[in-house]
Design an enzyme around this catalytic site. Structure first.
Site, PDB file in Angstrom:
ATOM      1  N   THR A   1     -31.257  -5.462  14.532  1.00  0.00           N
ATOM      2  CA  THR A   1     -30.160  -6.306  14.095  1.00  0.00           C
ATOM      3  C   THR A   1     -29.093  -6.357  15.192  1.00  0.00           C
ATOM      4  O   THR A   1     -29.005  -5.467  16.037  1.00  0.00           O
ATOM      5  CB  THR A   1     -29.538  -5.799  12.783  1.00  0.00           C
TER       6      THR A   1
ATOM      7  N   GLY B   1     -25.776  -7.373  24.491  1.00  0.00           N
ATOM      8  CA  GLY B   1     -25.396  -5.968  24.563  1.00  0.00           C
ATOM      9  C   GLY B   1     -26.532  -5.008  24.281  1.00  0.00           C
ATOM     10  O   GLY B   1     -27.645  -5.146  24.796  1.00  0.00           O
TER      11      GLY B   1
ATOM     12  N   GLY C   1     -28.289  -4.461  21.537  1.00  0.00           N
ATOM     13  CA  GLY C   1     -29.440  -5.033  20.841  1.00  0.00           C
ATOM     14  C   GLY C   1     -30.384  -5.758  21.769  1.00  0.00           C
ATOM     15  O   GLY C   1     -31.613  -5.601  21.686  1.00  0.00           O
TER      16      GLY C   1
ATOM     17  N   TYR D   1     -13.216   1.185  11.191  1.00  0.00           N
ATOM     18  CA  TYR D   1     -14.420   1.329  12.008  1.00  0.00           C
ATOM     19  C   TYR D   1     -14.947   2.763  11.928  1.00  0.00           C
ATOM     20  O   TYR D   1     -16.149   2.989  11.722  1.00  0.00           O
ATOM     21  CB  TYR D   1     -14.107   0.954  13.456  1.00  0.00           C
TER      22      TYR D   1
END
Length: 244
Positions: free
Chosen positions: A9, A14, A16, A154
């Site tokens: 996902t 970057g 992924g 976060y």
């Protein structure tokens, strides 16, 4: 013999995209998702299929939506029939004071960073349980281990990922399925582009390794984990250059 399949996902760029390129080079088929960057994801699909002659299933959608994840999984099953490794990499950040955080901000981070992990795990596990094999690798953060000022939401979502990783690993170990997380430090991705060059330099000086990590280094670690025995499970592995 069935071909190996990895579902990544947040794969358009970057970390992924680095994972996708590495696994494609090893002959793996890919299921890749993103929510916004359709052009980048489709360009990556074209690149990988033409370079490595593998099959890539792209899906544009919100992994924080259970309905959309279910639709994605249906496409994966139709294309590949199974998933050997799930990498939960989709995520966003918000930097600012907790008192400036809105309920909408909180819900968006929770949905994107943590609910997406639940959704994807929930969809992929029935097949892994039938096969009594599989791996789930969650991309977390060192802030999920120690918390970060001005990144409370976060940090909370990444802490939730770490706890879910440990709990799910215990539940799934009897079925031969491993669940681990990589707690990344400062990685050179678009997420950190909000920092000025001066801030990046100052941050790099705080890290014993003297630099930011590279997305390829995260991908390399995931490849090593893909080759590890299922007895390696429930671990939160810090990849931070000795920072935290």
């Amino acid at each position: 013999m069935k071909a190996n399949c990895i579902w990544i996902t947040g794969a358009s760029r970057g970390i992924g995209a680095a994972i996708a390129r590495l696994f494609a080079s090893k002959g793996w088929n890919l299921a890749l998702t993103c929510i916004h960057s359709q052009d980048k994801l489709l360009a990556l699909k074209k690149e990988l299929e033409e370079t490595w002659h593998i099959t890539c299933y792209p899906y544009i959608g919100d992994m924080g939506s259970y309905e959309q994840v279910s639709q994605c999984m249906a496409g994966i099953q139709k294309t590949f029939g199974h998933v050997d490794i799930l990498v939960n990499n989709a995520g966003i950040s918000r930097v600012g004071l907790f008192t400036d955080l809105t309920p909408e901000d909180w819900q968006l981070l929770l949905q994107t960073n943590l609910t997406s992990v639940f959704n994807c795990c929930h969809q992929v596990l029935p097949g892994m349980l039938r096969e009594k094999s599989g791996q789930i690798i969650n991309i977390s953060s060192v802030w999920g281990c120690v918390g970060a000022s001005c990144e409370a939401a976060y940090s909370a979502t990444k802490g939730g990922i770490n706890a879910l990783t440990k709990a799910l690993a215990k539940e799934l170990a009897p079925s031969g399925i491993s669940v681990n997380a990589i707690a990344c430090g400062a990685i050179a991705t678009d997420m950190n582009d909000c920092l000025s060059q001066a801030d990046k330099l100052a941050l790099a000086q705080e890290i014993p390794a003297g630099r930011f990590g590279e997305p390829q280094e995260v991908a390399d670690l995931i490849w090593r984990l893909s080759q590890a025995p299922s007895y390696l499970t429930g671990q939160i592995i810090r990849l931070d250059g000795g920072w935290i």
